[in-house]
Design a protein around this motif. Structure first.
Motif, PDB file in Angstrom:
ATOM      1  N   THR A  58      -2.616   0.745  -4.240  1.00 28.60           N
ATOM      2  CA  THR A  58      -1.795  -0.445  -4.031  1.00 28.60           C
ATOM      3  C   THR A  58      -1.048  -0.793  -5.309  1.00 28.60           C
ATOM      4  OG1 THR A  58      -3.609  -1.950  -4.599  1.00 28.60           O
ATOM      5  CG2 THR A  58      -3.335  -1.372  -2.266  1.00 28.60           C
ATOM      6  N   ILE A  59       0.092  -1.477  -5.128  1.00 31.21           N
ATOM      7  CA  ILE A  59       0.911  -1.944  -6.240  1.00 31.21           C
ATOM      8  C   ILE A  59       1.470  -3.314  -5.881  1.00 31.21           C
ATOM      9  CG2 ILE A  59       1.549   0.376  -7.012  1.00 31.21           C
ATOM     10  CD1 ILE A  59       4.218  -0.002  -5.566  1.00 31.21           C
ATOM     11  N   ALA A  60       2.036  -3.989  -6.852  1.00 32.03           N
ATOM     12  CA  ALA A  60       2.732  -5.245  -6.570  1.00 32.03           C
ATOM     13  C   ALA A  60       3.905  -4.959  -5.644  1.00 32.03           C
ATOM     14  CB  ALA A  60       3.222  -5.878  -7.869  1.00 32.03           C
ATOM     15  N   GLU A  61       4.074  -5.822  -4.647  1.00 30.39           N
ATOM     16  CA  GLU A  61       5.065  -5.565  -3.610  1.00 30.39           C
ATOM     17  C   GLU A  61       6.493  -5.462  -4.160  1.00 30.39           C
ATOM     18  OE1 GLU A  61       4.732  -7.044   0.735  1.00 30.39           O
ATOM     19  OE2 GLU A  61       5.901  -8.563  -0.331  1.00 30.39           O
ATOM     20  N   HIS A  72       4.259   7.010   2.566  1.00 28.74           N
ATOM     21  CA  HIS A  72       4.315   5.948   3.570  1.00 28.74           C
ATOM     22  C   HIS A  72       3.946   4.637   2.886  1.00 28.74           C
ATOM     23  CE1 HIS A  72       4.053   3.835   7.374  1.00 28.74           C
ATOM     24  NE2 HIS A  72       2.858   3.398   7.021  1.00 28.74           N
ATOM     25  N   THR A  73       4.834   3.646   2.960  1.00 24.19           N
ATOM     26  CA  THR A  73       4.635   2.361   2.283  1.00 24.19           C
ATOM     27  C   THR A  73       4.407   1.258   3.305  1.00 24.19           C
ATOM     28  OG1 THR A  73       6.108   3.064   0.497  1.00 24.19           O
ATOM     29  CG2 THR A  73       5.628   0.713   0.651  1.00 24.19           C
ATOM     30  N   GLN A 110       0.849  -1.192   0.000  1.00 19.34           N
ATOM     31  CA  GLN A 110       0.000   0.000   0.000  1.00 19.34           C
ATOM     32  C   GLN A 110       0.889   1.247   0.000  1.00 19.34           C
ATOM     33  OE1 GLN A 110      -1.851   1.412   3.643  1.00 19.34           O
ATOM     34  NE2 GLN A 110      -3.835   1.571   2.601  1.00 19.34           N
ATOM     35  N   ILE A 111       0.559   2.166  -0.884  1.00 14.59           N
ATOM     36  CA  ILE A 111       1.241   3.457  -0.951  1.00 14.59           C
ATOM     37  C   ILE A 111       0.273   4.532  -0.457  1.00 14.59           C
ATOM     38  CG2 ILE A 111       2.385   5.145  -2.428  1.00 14.59           C
ATOM     39  CD1 ILE A 111       3.911   2.538  -2.291  1.00 14.59           C
ATOM     40  N   LYS A 112       0.690   5.262   0.564  1.00 11.93           N
ATOM     41  CA  LYS A 112      -0.132   6.335   1.117  1.00 11.93           C
ATOM     42  C   LYS A 112       0.658   7.635   1.004  1.00 11.93           C
ATOM     43  CE  LYS A 112      -2.410   5.318   4.817  1.00 11.93           C
ATOM     44  NZ  LYS A 112      -2.744   5.042   6.236  1.00 11.93           N
ATOM     45  N   ILE A 113       0.066   8.638   0.353  1.00 15.36           N
ATOM     46  CA  ILE A 113       0.748   9.906   0.089  1.00 15.36           C
ATOM     47  C   ILE A 113      -0.046  11.037   0.735  1.00 15.36           C
ATOM     48  CG2 ILE A 113       1.593  11.488  -1.687  1.00 15.36           C
ATOM     49  CD1 ILE A 113       1.501   8.997  -3.590  1.00 15.36           C
ATOM     50  N   ASN A 114       0.590  11.775   1.597  1.00 19.20           N
ATOM     51  CA  ASN A 114      -0.023  12.962   2.201  1.00 19.20           C
ATOM     52  C   ASN A 114       0.319  14.176   1.354  1.00 19.20           C
ATOM     53  OD1 ASN A 114      -1.112  11.588   4.505  1.00 19.20           O
ATOM     54  ND2 ASN A 114       0.964  11.492   5.337  1.00 19.20           N
TER      55      ASN A 114
END
Length: 406
Positions: free
Chosen positions: A315-318, A336-337, A274-278
């Motif tokens: 989300t992306i492939a790990e 934040h990954t 999961q990629i979370k971008i603020n």
């Protein structure tokens, strides 16, 4: 006499014993006054002599980054070996079989090596052979460009071959033979009470496949759906009727509740990040565009997309997490990954417009203390992102909550 396309997967053609069972399936079709066209995959699975993965490893021992065009030349070999052996087996059984490559069978593709798309199918040669009373045995997973370059159709490409030929030939039925008795409501290795579905719609099985169920390639289903040709997924190793895939569910199926069911199955995809971008930029739309364009430019496919004021999640492939994070940090993003995630989905044509489905979904996870990292839904599926360690508990809980064992 109608045409039937019968596709046999790698395990179905891997041994002489299995190939004899294939012969019996083909004889049944002939005895039912059908004209079979056979599609075969490469023999066996990873680690076996003639499997596709074996050829990939062999080529990459010479050069890790071997060009995709050259890789396709060796990948062609797996299905050709399989088709020759299967043709010989049929001939030994007294059946007038003839082997054809994908190109010889009329499958014309673009030049996207390793993952080619079918541009058209010219069935004229197949039709002539069928009229002559022959049984064509076609190499699955293959095509040829207008410039006579060998191409392959990507993983699951033999299913696509069968569907494309079935559509071009106006076949009465496409049978996909594998080593399971049909499409199940969940992975039986996780849910012991998972059951085989008698009947499922094109849309539902496409969703199951896209959400991680390894049942049939969604491209194959989409091609068959265009001409409303029924598909059946069944086992080479039993006489079970399998699962019928069609536009509408049949009234005579033993799956008596099928027309009113909310959910069809539960499936999952592991090894997700999961990629979370603020976002600190007030121009959220421009920031979002730049972020997603950078992922596309770097060949990174995104899923489970949530865009909110001040935050973007996807989300992306790990195995692409480091690459994606580095690219986003170059933009100055606050990234934040989260690794070791999985997407769990409930799929069903009855989800749309039914009150309480999401509540039931969330309840099943909550009472089992499974934290939810992210959610997304559509007309035919609900998906959540969770930590990979909770997959078995989540799939089991959702399968029970939606009464899929009944």
């Amino acid at each position: 006499m109608g045409i039937i396309v019968q596709k046999f997967g790698g395990t179905s053609v891997a041994t002489s014993e299995a190939r004899e069972l294939v012969v019996e399936k083909i004889k049944i079709a002939v005895n039912n006054n059908l004209k079979p066209v056979i599609v075969v995959s490469a023999m066996g699975r990873k680690g076996e002599c003639y499997a596709t993965d074996t050829f990939i490893e062999l080529a990459r021992k010479a050069y890790r980054d071997i060009a995709s065009r050259e890789l396709d030349q060796i990948l062609y070999c797996g299905e050709m070996i399989s088709a020759v052996i299967m043709t010989g087996t049929l001939q030994a059984a007294g059946l007038d079989a003839i082997m054809l490559t994908g190109g010889q069978a009329g499958i014309i593709t673009d030049n996207n090596f390793n993952n080619a798309r079918i541009l058209k199918v010219d069935p004229s040669r197949l039709c002539n052979l069928i009229k002559m009373g022959k049984i064509p045995v076609v190499c699955g997973f293959q095509g040829i460009t207008i410039d006579d370059e060998f191409t392959t159709l990507g993983r699951g490409g033999s299913d696509t071959t069968a569907a494309a030929l079935g559509s071009a030939l106006d076949a009465e039925m496409i049978e996909i033979y594998t080593d399971v008795d049909g499409i199940m409501t969940a992975d039986p290795r996780i849910v012991s009470t998972a059951k085989i579905l008698d009947c499922i719609t094109y849309g539902e099985v496409c969703q199951l496949a896209h959400q991680g169920a390894k049942v049939i390639h969604p491209r194959a289903v989409e091609i068959a759906m265009q001409k409303n040709i029924p598909l059946v997924v069944k086992s080479t190793f039993s006489n079970e009727p399998g699962t019928l895939i069609t536009s509408i569910t049949k009234e005579d199926t033993t799956d008596t509740y099928v027309a009113d069911r909310v959910a069809t199955g539960v499936t999952f995809i592991s090894n997700i990040a999961q990629i979370k971008i603020n976002l600190h930029d007030s121009l959220n739309n421009i920031a979002s565009f730049n972020i997603f364009k950078s992922m596309a430019d770097n060949g990174i496919s995104v899923d489970l997309i949530n865009v909110h004021p001040g935050q973007i999640m996807f989300t992306i492939a790990e195995d692409l997490a480091d690459k994606a994070t580095a690219q986003l940090q170059e933009f100055g993003c606050d990234v934040h990954t989260t690794l070791d995630c999985a997407k769990v989905s409930v799929v069903g044509g009855g989800i749309n417009g039914v009150p309480g489905v999401m509540a039931s979904f969330i309840e099943a996870l909550s009472i089992n203390d499974i934290p939810i990292l992210q959610t997304v839904d559509s007309h035919t599926s609900i998906s959540v992102l969770i930590k990979k360690s909770f997959v078995q508990s989540a799939v089991t809980a959702l399968h029970e909550k939606f009464n899929l064992s009944c």
